[in-house]
Design a protein around this motif. Structure first.
Motif, mmCIF file in Angstrom:
data_model
loop_
_atom_site.group_PDB
_atom_site.id
_atom_site.type_symbol
_atom_site.label_atom_id
_atom_site.label_comp_id
_atom_site.label_asym_id
_atom_site.label_seq_id
_atom_site.Cartn_x
_atom_site.Cartn_y
_atom_site.Cartn_z
ATOM 1 N N HIS A 192 9.961 146.895 125.857
ATOM 2 C CA HIS A 192 11.014 146.105 126.483
ATOM 3 C C HIS A 192 12.223 146.125 125.569
ATOM 4 O O HIS A 192 12.095 145.978 124.353
ATOM 5 C CB HIS A 192 10.510 144.669 126.672
ATOM 6 C CG HIS A 192 11.160 143.937 127.796
ATOM 7 N ND1 HIS A 192 11.815 142.738 127.636
ATOM 8 C CD2 HIS A 192 11.251 144.224 129.115
ATOM 9 C CE1 HIS A 192 12.269 142.320 128.801
ATOM 10 N NE2 HIS A 192 11.941 143.200 129.717
ATOM 11 N N LEU A 195 16.176 144.816 124.436
ATOM 12 C CA LEU A 195 17.102 143.683 124.456
ATOM 13 C C LEU A 195 18.412 144.076 123.791
ATOM 14 O O LEU A 195 18.429 144.655 122.709
ATOM 15 C CB LEU A 195 16.509 142.487 123.710
ATOM 16 C CG LEU A 195 17.484 141.346 123.369
ATOM 17 C CD1 LEU A 195 17.907 140.596 124.624
ATOM 18 C CD2 LEU A 195 16.869 140.391 122.354
ATOM 19 N N GLN A 230 22.050 141.943 123.000
ATOM 20 C CA GLN A 230 22.568 140.579 123.077
ATOM 21 C C GLN A 230 23.897 140.458 122.365
ATOM 22 O O GLN A 230 24.104 141.016 121.287
ATOM 23 C CB GLN A 230 21.564 139.607 122.458
ATOM 24 C CG GLN A 230 22.005 138.157 122.474
ATOM 25 C CD GLN A 230 20.900 137.223 122.034
ATOM 26 O OE1 GLN A 230 19.793 137.271 122.533
ATOM 27 N NE2 GLN A 230 21.195 136.371 121.075
ATOM 28 N N ILE A 282 23.009 138.199 127.480
ATOM 29 C CA ILE A 282 21.737 138.868 127.190
ATOM 30 C C ILE A 282 21.476 139.922 128.255
ATOM 31 O O ILE A 282 21.631 139.654 129.447
ATOM 32 C CB ILE A 282 20.565 137.862 127.161
ATOM 33 C CG1 ILE A 282 20.755 136.840 126.036
ATOM 34 C CG2 ILE A 282 19.238 138.579 126.997
ATOM 35 C CD1 ILE A 282 19.716 135.747 126.026
ATOM 36 N N THR A 327 18.409 142.776 129.225
ATOM 37 C CA THR A 327 17.106 143.357 128.917
ATOM 38 C C THR A 327 16.763 144.406 129.963
ATOM 39 O O THR A 327 17.286 144.387 131.077
ATOM 40 C CB THR A 327 15.994 142.281 128.893
ATOM 41 O OG1 THR A 327 15.766 141.818 130.228
ATOM 42 C CG2 THR A 327 16.357 141.129 127.991
ATOM 43 N N TYR A 386 13.550 135.566 126.724
ATOM 44 C CA TYR A 386 14.405 135.465 125.543
ATOM 45 C C TYR A 386 15.195 134.165 125.494
ATOM 46 O O TYR A 386 15.835 133.879 124.495
ATOM 47 C CB TYR A 386 15.371 136.659 125.496
ATOM 48 C CG TYR A 386 14.676 137.991 125.398
ATOM 49 C CD1 TYR A 386 14.395 138.568 124.163
ATOM 50 C CD2 TYR A 386 14.268 138.670 126.542
ATOM 51 C CE1 TYR A 386 13.746 139.792 124.070
ATOM 52 C CE2 TYR A 386 13.615 139.894 126.462
ATOM 53 C CZ TYR A 386 13.351 140.445 125.223
ATOM 54 O OH TYR A 386 12.704 141.643 125.140
#
Length: 570
Positions: free
Chosen positions: A105, A107, A109, A120, A122, A335
């Motif tokens: 996964h 991310l 940010q 954010i 993802t 998150y």
């Protein structure tokens, strides 16, 4: 003021029936601007099997190797320089390889120190087995998006980044020829690039780009580094596009609480494909967006041909899960502090829903008119969890809240086969080894693979074995049946991965070939034919003979997920 919230946070995750594997390739798109100092990038890696060892490569160089146990998750962080901000060729691809199945996964940010400016993004990184050579590109234009939801032309400053971008990553260890198909002035044109092994190219992608084709597998990421808002704010989106084989025809479009404006964007290879709701055809706008008949309820949408469908609103950009790709078990990675899961399940079996080891009994369900489905919102406490259904397939979407905006996307599908005992991470499997070994060596070989020598103790198991290996080879392979030196009785001998012998079991079912087993101390072990025309019959054989082993790996249930120490990449 409406434009201030436009695309306050947008996310789209890839989806397939299963999103785990052993080989992955991806990249971090530019977030805001390459000069922007307050961004972070990371990968979350979750192990689905015991004794998992995974390696991360960046810039074609091995940068870290980590170890995980089943169900555990670790985070690998990357520096700002890992973002792909330049156009055309780059070596900034990231590869992840593993000895067992993992989920990855991503991310990205941005946090400028205030809640209002937090953003954010993802995405689910698809394993290379899910990648392809043909991709349809959504026809997206930033100015059209802003005008669609604001009702007025976008201000001049929003043209700072006037187009989306495509990152195309060569997933193979060989040169790859990529063709970009465009529609320019009603004329179809093609542009070709050659991408070296495991490298990438980033190009501008306005609404004219129709398709990406390649000679070998590629990953394709649609991204925008800065969708402009007023007050000089901007936010990125990331969408790993799936190849055309993962399209569908029927979709449940979920109603997301708090979202009062939304549009559908369809992508299809057939220009005549249309969408309908309750047999009423939806009419697209000049920009290709389709309006929903009712913004306050979930709806069932059908396409006349294979298509992918995205739900777009001022705060969301979600790729919808087609009905043919509903799954039985999903992994959820969160998150933010406010974490919810939107679940769509068959109304008749809605009470068979679980999260980890908890049976969900207090969910408030809403029936979706004209369908067999209902939906519910479930509050989630843990940053990592999983949701599974014991008897039917479901769809699960992640919804998070940063305090000023909701964002979300499909959860990570792990398995499409419901199981009454839990979330099955890895299905049971029979595998024939490549190297001929003695019976004792075969037993050790299978144990080393976290399995055992195959023990078809019933007709059903024998049939499963035959269906899975499905070979026509004129040779024999070892199974876990042998004879006692003391009594000459046959028994099943199994060994756990920790080299502990399991209790020997009596032989109630046999599948001997004619004239077998031989009444001789020279045939103390059993093998089976690898030829399906011989019905995979068994024979007795000398245990020291060299034959390939038939290994069995039992199904694996996903344990509760616990994070482990993160890995930082300097």
């Amino acid at each position: 003021m409406f434009v201030i919230l436009l695309f306050a946070s947008m996310l789209s995750q890839g989806l397939t029936i299963v999103s785990y594997g052993k080989d992955f390739i991806t990249a971090f798109p530019e977030n805001v601007g390459y000069f922007y100092p307050y961004t972070s990038r990371s990968l979350r890696v979750t192990a689905l099997d015991q004794d998992t060892s995974f390696t991360v490569f960046y810039n074609n160089t091995k940068i870290t190797k980590s170890y995980l146990q089943r169900g555990s998750t670790t985070t690998v962080t990357f520096p700002k320089i890992a973002e792909v901000h330049e156009l055309y060729y780059s070596t900034k691809s990231i590869r992840i390889t593993s000895n067992t199945s993992i989920v990855v996964h991503s991310l990205s940010q941005r946090d400028a120190g205030t809640v209002q400016e937090k953003n954010i993004q993802t995405t689910v990184i698809q394993p290379i087995t899910n990648l392809g050579t043909n991709y349809l590109i959504p026809s997206l234009n930033q100015l059209d998006l802003i005008q669609t939801f604001s009702g007025s032309p976008a201000p001049f400053w929003s043209q700072r980044y006037s187009s989306f971008k495509l990152i195309i990553i060569n997933a193979e260890d060989t040169e790859n020829t990529v063709t970009i198909v465009k529609n320019i002035s009603a004329s179809v044109q093609e542009e070709k690039f050659k991408i070296p092994s495991y490298q990438l190219i980033q190009i501008q992608a306005n609404a004219s780009v129709l398709m990406v084709k390649s000679s070998q597998k590629v990953a394709v990421i649609l991204t925008h580094p800065c969708l402009g808002n007023t007050a000089c704010k901007c936010n990125m989106i990331v969408n790993q596009i799936l190849p055309t084989q993962f399209q569908g025809q029927n979709f449940v479009v979920p109603h997301i609480q708090g979202i009062t404006q939304s549009r559908l964007l369809m992508t299809s290879n057939d220009k005549s494909t249309s969408l309908s709701n309750n047999n009423v055809q939806l009419q697209p706008s000049p920009s290709g967006f389709l309006s929903l008949s009712d913004q306050t309820i979930s709806q069932y949408i059908s396409a006349s041909g294979s298509a992918s469908l995205r739900l777009i609103s001022p705060k969301l950009f979600i790729e919808l899960i087609p009905e043919n790709m509903f799954a039985a078990c999903y992994l959820l990675q969160f998150y933010s502090d406010i974490k919810n899961a939107l679940v769509i399940a068959e109304t008749a079996s809605k009470n068979n829903l679980h999260t980890q080891i908890t049976h969900i009994t207090n969910a408030v369900w809403t029936e979706i008119t004209g369908t067999k489905y209902s939906s519910t919102i479930i509050s989630i406490e843990r940053p990592s969890t999983y949701i599974w259904h014991s008897s039917s397939k479901i769809a699960v979407y992640i919804l998070e809240n940063t305090g000023t905006a909701v964002y979300g996307g499909p959860a990570i599908p792990i398995n499409d086969q419901p199981d009454e005992f839990g979330c099955v991470a890895i299905l049971e499997q029979f595998e024939v080894g490549n190297e001929p070994l003695s019976w004792a060596e075969s037993l050790a070989h299978c144990t080393g693979l976290q399995g055992q020598l195959a023990c078809p103790t019933s007709e059903d198991i024998q049939m499963d074995l035959a269906n899975m290996i499905n070979t026509t080879e004129d040779e024999e392979a070892w199974i876990g049946l042998r004879r006692s030196l003391m009594t000459t009785d046959w028994y099943w001998q199994r060994q756990t991965p920790s080299n502990t012998s399991l209790p020997s079991s009596s032989v109630d079912y046999v599948h001997w070939d004619d004239g077998q087993p031989l009444d001789s101390f020279m045939g103390l072990c059993a093998s089976l034919s690898l030829d399906q025309e011989d019905e995979f019959k068994w024979k007795s054989a000398n245990c020291c003979e060299k034959k390939r082993p038939v290994c069995y790996k039992p199904l694996v249930y996903l344990n509760p997920l616990y994070p482990v120490d993160p890995v930082n990449i300097p």
